[in-house]
Write a protein that holds these residues in place. Structure first.
Motif, PDB file in Angstrom:
ATOM      1  N   PRO A   1       0.777  -1.284  -0.011  1.00  0.00           N
ATOM      2  CA  PRO A   1      -0.079  -0.181  -0.084  1.00  0.00           C
ATOM      3  C   PRO A   1       0.800   1.352  -0.027  1.00  0.00           C
ATOM      4  O   PRO A   1       0.410   2.176  -0.198  1.00  0.00           O
ATOM      5  N   GLU A   2       2.278   1.181  -0.023  1.00  0.00           N
ATOM      6  CA  GLU A   2       3.058   2.441   0.297  1.00  0.00           C
ATOM      7  C   GLU A   2       3.102   2.910  -0.963  1.00  0.00           C
ATOM      8  O   GLU A   2       2.980   4.380  -0.688  1.00  0.00           O
ATOM      9  N   PHE A   3       3.199   2.528  -2.340  1.00  0.00           N
ATOM     10  CA  PHE A   3       3.381   3.280  -3.472  1.00  0.00           C
ATOM     11  C   PHE A   3       2.378   2.563  -4.334  1.00  0.00           C
ATOM     12  O   PHE A   3       2.623   1.674  -5.251  1.00  0.00           O
ATOM     13  N   PRO A   4       0.895   3.156  -4.216  1.00  0.00           N
ATOM     14  CA  PRO A   4      -0.174   2.636  -5.121  1.00  0.00           C
ATOM     15  C   PRO A   4       0.143   3.029  -6.667  1.00  0.00           C
ATOM     16  O   PRO A   4       1.071   4.063  -6.824  1.00  0.00           O
ATOM     17  N   PRO A   5      -0.518   2.547  -7.867  1.00  0.00           N
ATOM     18  CA  PRO A   5      -0.369   3.123  -8.959  1.00  0.00           C
ATOM     19  C   PRO A   5      -0.858   4.832  -8.911  1.00  0.00           C
ATOM     20  O   PRO A   5      -1.651   5.150  -8.480  1.00  0.00           O
ATOM     21  N   GLY A   6       0.155   5.306  -9.801  1.00  0.00           N
ATOM     22  CA  GLY A   6      -0.092   6.957  -9.951  1.00  0.00           C
ATOM     23  C   GLY A   6       0.986   7.683  -9.021  1.00  0.00           C
ATOM     24  O   GLY A   6       1.056   8.786  -9.047  1.00  0.00           O
ATOM     25  N   SER A   7       1.617   6.918  -8.151  1.00  0.00           N
ATOM     26  CA  SER A   7       2.436   7.613  -7.344  1.00  0.00           C
ATOM     27  C   SER A   7       3.951   8.040  -8.007  1.00  0.00           C
ATOM     28  O   SER A   7       4.287   7.448  -9.072  1.00  0.00           O
ATOM     29  N   LEU A   8       4.514   9.044  -7.659  1.00  0.00           N
ATOM     30  CA  LEU A   8       5.625   9.516  -8.244  1.00  0.00           C
ATOM     31  C   LEU A   8       6.574   8.970  -7.555  1.00  0.00           C
ATOM     32  O   LEU A   8       6.900   9.407  -6.070  1.00  0.00           O
ATOM     33  N   ILE A   9       7.668   8.459  -7.967  1.00  0.00           N
ATOM     34  CA  ILE A   9       8.824   8.175  -7.066  1.00  0.00           C
ATOM     35  C   ILE A   9      10.264   8.859  -7.825  1.00  0.00           C
ATOM     36  O   ILE A   9      10.407   8.823  -9.119  1.00  0.00           O
TER      37      ILE A   9
ATOM     38  N   LEU B   1      -0.087  10.338  -6.320  1.00  0.00           N
ATOM     39  CA  LEU B   1      -0.897  10.654  -7.505  1.00  0.00           C
ATOM     40  C   LEU B   1      -0.289  11.652  -8.483  1.00  0.00           C
ATOM     41  O   LEU B   1      -0.428  11.748  -9.492  1.00  0.00           O
ATOM     42  N   LEU B   2       1.070  12.113  -8.012  1.00  0.00           N
ATOM     43  CA  LEU B   2       1.639  12.920  -9.212  1.00  0.00           C
ATOM     44  C   LEU B   2       2.138  12.456 -10.193  1.00  0.00           C
ATOM     45  O   LEU B   2       2.766  12.840 -11.342  1.00  0.00           O
ATOM     46  N   GLY B   3       2.396  10.911 -10.145  1.00  0.00           N
ATOM     47  CA  GLY B   3       2.873   9.977 -11.216  1.00  0.00           C
ATOM     48  C   GLY B   3       1.989  10.269 -12.446  1.00  0.00           C
ATOM     49  O   GLY B   3       2.477  10.259 -13.612  1.00  0.00           O
ATOM     50  N   PHE B   4       0.600  10.682 -12.241  1.00  0.00           N
ATOM     51  CA  PHE B   4      -0.225  10.629 -13.387  1.00  0.00           C
ATOM     52  C   PHE B   4       0.158  11.972 -14.339  1.00  0.00           C
ATOM     53  O   PHE B   4       0.149  11.878 -15.566  1.00  0.00           O
ATOM     54  N   ILE B   5       0.630  12.989 -13.566  1.00  0.00           N
ATOM     55  CA  ILE B   5       0.959  14.171 -14.297  1.00  0.00           C
ATOM     56  C   ILE B   5       2.480  13.976 -14.938  1.00  0.00           C
ATOM     57  O   ILE B   5       2.643  14.325 -16.007  1.00  0.00           O
ATOM     58  N   ASN B   6       3.300  13.506 -13.979  1.00  0.00           N
ATOM     59  CA  ASN B   6       4.468  13.021 -14.805  1.00  0.00           C
ATOM     60  C   ASN B   6       4.463  12.166 -15.884  1.00  0.00           C
ATOM     61  O   ASN B   6       5.356  12.473 -16.751  1.00  0.00           O
ATOM     62  N   SER B   7       3.610  11.305 -16.042  1.00  0.00           N
ATOM     63  CA  SER B   7       3.415  10.624 -17.269  1.00  0.00           C
ATOM     64  C   SER B   7       2.910  11.273 -18.408  1.00  0.00           C
ATOM     65  O   SER B   7       3.187  10.951 -19.562  1.00  0.00           O
TER      66      SER B   7
END
Length: 219
Positions: free
Chosen positions: A92-100, A174-180
């Protein structure tokens, strides 16, 4: 005794003294109207709606700059790379859409429990981000890593040091969605646009303060 602006346009047909008195009253009336207009303007600048607009604009600017800093500027300055979590293997720590954001690290410093990003095949762009479950050595003395997703029941295939891209630096949900959604060229444009917007906003605020100071000096 009051004098309206309309009366200032009447040509006095009395004595000079009366004319002088009338002119003085006209000037006083004009100054009163100007003063009232300035007071209304000052009230508008300190009213609830004015302050709400100022706070909203500053908050929006802060959010945009913070997003650009977290996704683009900080990774670039730190020599790191931003990735987007696409699957649920690290829930649960890094769900889909996370920015790493992953920063290069010496493989000798990688320990069990660290979250690292590695290439599925050395030299190829496809990567996976999982947690180190074990560190061991081959018969030839080469270090190898065993990784596993937090939500997975099985280990990944052994990973060699040259496959490691780096260790987790920080993450944002959630910021991963923007990053992609933005390309490399768009990142450059966004950085310059944010810098230009901040500079323009600062100049506008400075010009407004300068005009206000000039107006107070004249009065």
């Amino acid at each position: 005794m009051r004098a309206s602006l309309a009366s200032c346009w009447r040509v006095p047909d009395s004595s000079r003294r009366e004319a002088g008195t009338q002119a003085g009253l006209c000037r006083a009336a004009a100054m009163t109207v100007q003063t009232r207009a300035e007071l209304r303007k000052e009230r508008e600048k300190t009213g609830l709606f004015w302050w709400s607009g100022q706070l909203a604009s500053w908050f929006a600017l802060f959010v945009v700059l913070a997003l650009i800093a977290v996704m683009i500027v900080i990774p670039k300055l730190g020599g790191a790379t931003a990735y987007t979590v696409l699957t649920g293997s690290m829930r649960p720590e890094f769900p889909p859409g996370s920015l790493i954001v992953v920063r290069p690290a010496d493989t000798e410093e990688i320990r069990i429990g660290d979250v690292v990003t590695y290439q599925l095949k050395s030299g190829e762009p496809e990567v996976v981000t999982h947690r180190v479950a074990a560190v061991s050595s081959t018969l030839s003395g080469e270090t190898q890593f065993t990784l596993r997703g937090d939500a997975n029941n099985t280990d990944d295939d052994p990973v060699r040091p040259e496959q490691i891209r780096g260790k987790l630096w920080y993450s944002m949900p959630l910021l991963g969605f923007i990053n992609s959604a933005i390309s490399g060229q768009q990142r450059t444009w966004l950085t310059w646009a944010a810098a230009g917007g901040l500079l323009a906003y600062s100049m506008i605020m400075f010009a407004g303060a300068w005009r206000e100071n000039q107006r107070k000096e004249r009065t």
